[in-house]
Scaffold this motif. Sequence first.
Motif, mmCIF file in Angstrom:
data_model
loop_
_atom_site.group_PDB
_atom_site.id
_atom_site.type_symbol
_atom_site.label_atom_id
_atom_site.label_comp_id
_atom_site.label_asym_id
_atom_site.label_seq_id
_atom_site.Cartn_x
_atom_site.Cartn_y
_atom_site.Cartn_z
ATOM 1 N N LEU A 38 -7.332 -11.278 10.257
ATOM 2 C CA LEU A 38 -5.929 -10.924 10.031
ATOM 3 C C LEU A 38 -5.392 -9.958 11.078
ATOM 4 O O LEU A 38 -4.185 -9.806 11.214
ATOM 5 C CB LEU A 38 -5.764 -10.292 8.643
ATOM 6 N N LEU A 39 -6.291 -9.294 11.805
ATOM 7 C CA LEU A 39 -5.889 -8.223 12.719
ATOM 8 C C LEU A 39 -5.852 -8.611 14.189
ATOM 9 O O LEU A 39 -5.207 -7.929 14.983
ATOM 10 C CB LEU A 39 -6.833 -7.026 12.577
ATOM 11 N N TRP A 40 -6.573 -9.667 14.545
ATOM 12 C CA TRP A 40 -6.727 -10.002 15.958
ATOM 13 C C TRP A 40 -6.280 -11.425 16.241
ATOM 14 O O TRP A 40 -6.646 -12.352 15.537
ATOM 15 C CB TRP A 40 -8.181 -9.843 16.400
ATOM 16 N N ARG A 41 -5.543 -11.564 17.329
ATOM 17 C CA ARG A 41 -5.176 -12.875 17.851
ATOM 18 C C ARG A 41 -6.165 -13.218 18.965
ATOM 19 O O ARG A 41 -6.924 -12.371 19.418
ATOM 20 C CB ARG A 41 -3.751 -12.834 18.405
ATOM 21 N N ARG A 53 0.210 -5.426 7.900
ATOM 22 C CA ARG A 53 0.538 -4.968 6.550
ATOM 23 C C ARG A 53 1.069 -6.131 5.696
ATOM 24 O O ARG A 53 0.672 -6.285 4.546
ATOM 25 C CB ARG A 53 1.558 -3.834 6.608
ATOM 26 N N SER A 54 1.924 -6.938 6.270
ATOM 27 C CA SER A 54 2.472 -8.088 5.551
ATOM 28 C C SER A 54 1.364 -9.066 5.165
ATOM 29 O O SER A 54 1.333 -9.577 4.040
ATOM 30 C CB SER A 54 3.522 -8.779 6.424
ATOM 31 N N ARG A 55 0.441 -9.312 6.092
ATOM 32 C CA ARG A 55 -0.671 -10.219 5.812
ATOM 33 C C ARG A 55 -1.565 -9.660 4.695
ATOM 34 O O ARG A 55 -1.995 -10.400 3.811
ATOM 35 C CB ARG A 55 -1.509 -10.436 7.076
ATOM 36 N N ALA A 58 0.053 -9.922 1.287
ATOM 37 C CA ALA A 58 -0.056 -11.285 0.743
ATOM 38 C C ALA A 58 -1.426 -11.508 0.112
ATOM 39 O O ALA A 58 -1.530 -12.098 -0.968
ATOM 40 C CB ALA A 58 0.210 -12.322 1.843
ATOM 41 N N VAL A 59 -2.479 -11.038 0.747
ATOM 42 C CA VAL A 59 -3.823 -11.165 0.184
ATOM 43 C C VAL A 59 -3.930 -10.357 -1.108
ATOM 44 O O VAL A 59 -4.429 -10.845 -2.123
ATOM 45 C CB VAL A 59 -4.904 -10.698 1.195
ATOM 46 N N GLY A 73 -2.749 1.560 8.781
ATOM 47 C CA GLY A 73 -1.394 1.060 8.605
ATOM 48 C C GLY A 73 -1.150 0.356 7.287
ATOM 49 O O GLY A 73 -0.002 0.049 6.951
ATOM 50 N N TRP A 74 -2.208 0.127 6.513
ATOM 51 C CA TRP A 74 -2.062 -0.617 5.256
ATOM 52 C C TRP A 74 -3.153 -0.316 4.229
ATOM 53 O O TRP A 74 -3.271 -0.968 3.211
ATOM 54 C CB TRP A 74 -1.995 -2.122 5.525
ATOM 55 N N ARG A 75 -3.922 0.719 4.475
ATOM 56 C CA ARG A 75 -5.003 1.094 3.562
ATOM 57 C C ARG A 75 -4.477 1.313 2.142
ATOM 58 O O ARG A 75 -5.123 0.968 1.159
ATOM 59 C CB ARG A 75 -5.669 2.364 4.088
#
Length: 179
Positions: A38-41, A53-55, A58-59, A73-75
């Motif tokens: 979810l973090l790396w392209r 954070r959006s991803r 959703a999970v 950023g989303w913990r």
Amino acid sequence: MAAPARILVYGVYGAGKSTLAARLAERLGLPWVPVDDLLWRPGWVEVPVAEQRSRIEAVCRRDRWILDGAYHGWRDVVLARAELVVGLDYPRGLSFRRLLRRTAGRLASGEVICNGNRESLRSVLSRDSILVWHVSAFGRARRRMRTWQADPGGPPVLLFRTPAELDRWLADLPSSLPH
């Protein structure tokens, strides 16, 4: 108490978060969502934090999941929904040796890690190396897990200080959760 259906596996780099998340997913019949995916392209391009954070949101809206990490950023999103945190609070030397062994193996094999990305000698020797991150993040990760464990308002936190402690806990887990 019902068996947890939303589990965060947490620890410093190299502690074995992904390995444990995969084991728990198989054992409990829960879906594991690898955080790195979810973090790396491709090309090790980091997904912007707002999109991360959006991803993650959703999970976390799902009823059942295992995540193998939680970042700044989303913990808060993960902790608000987790029913259990499993913390790998291993000694620095153990987790660093595991990280070195894993990194060397990945360099030798060319293993794809996430979204087509691979570790390279250049990345391992850079100032953004996962080895450097381990050294700088170890104390913070350890303090964070211990703070969570002491917080009565958060999810329950199980801290394992050795692989043997973790193995004993895993041996007592049910083979799967009801769906």
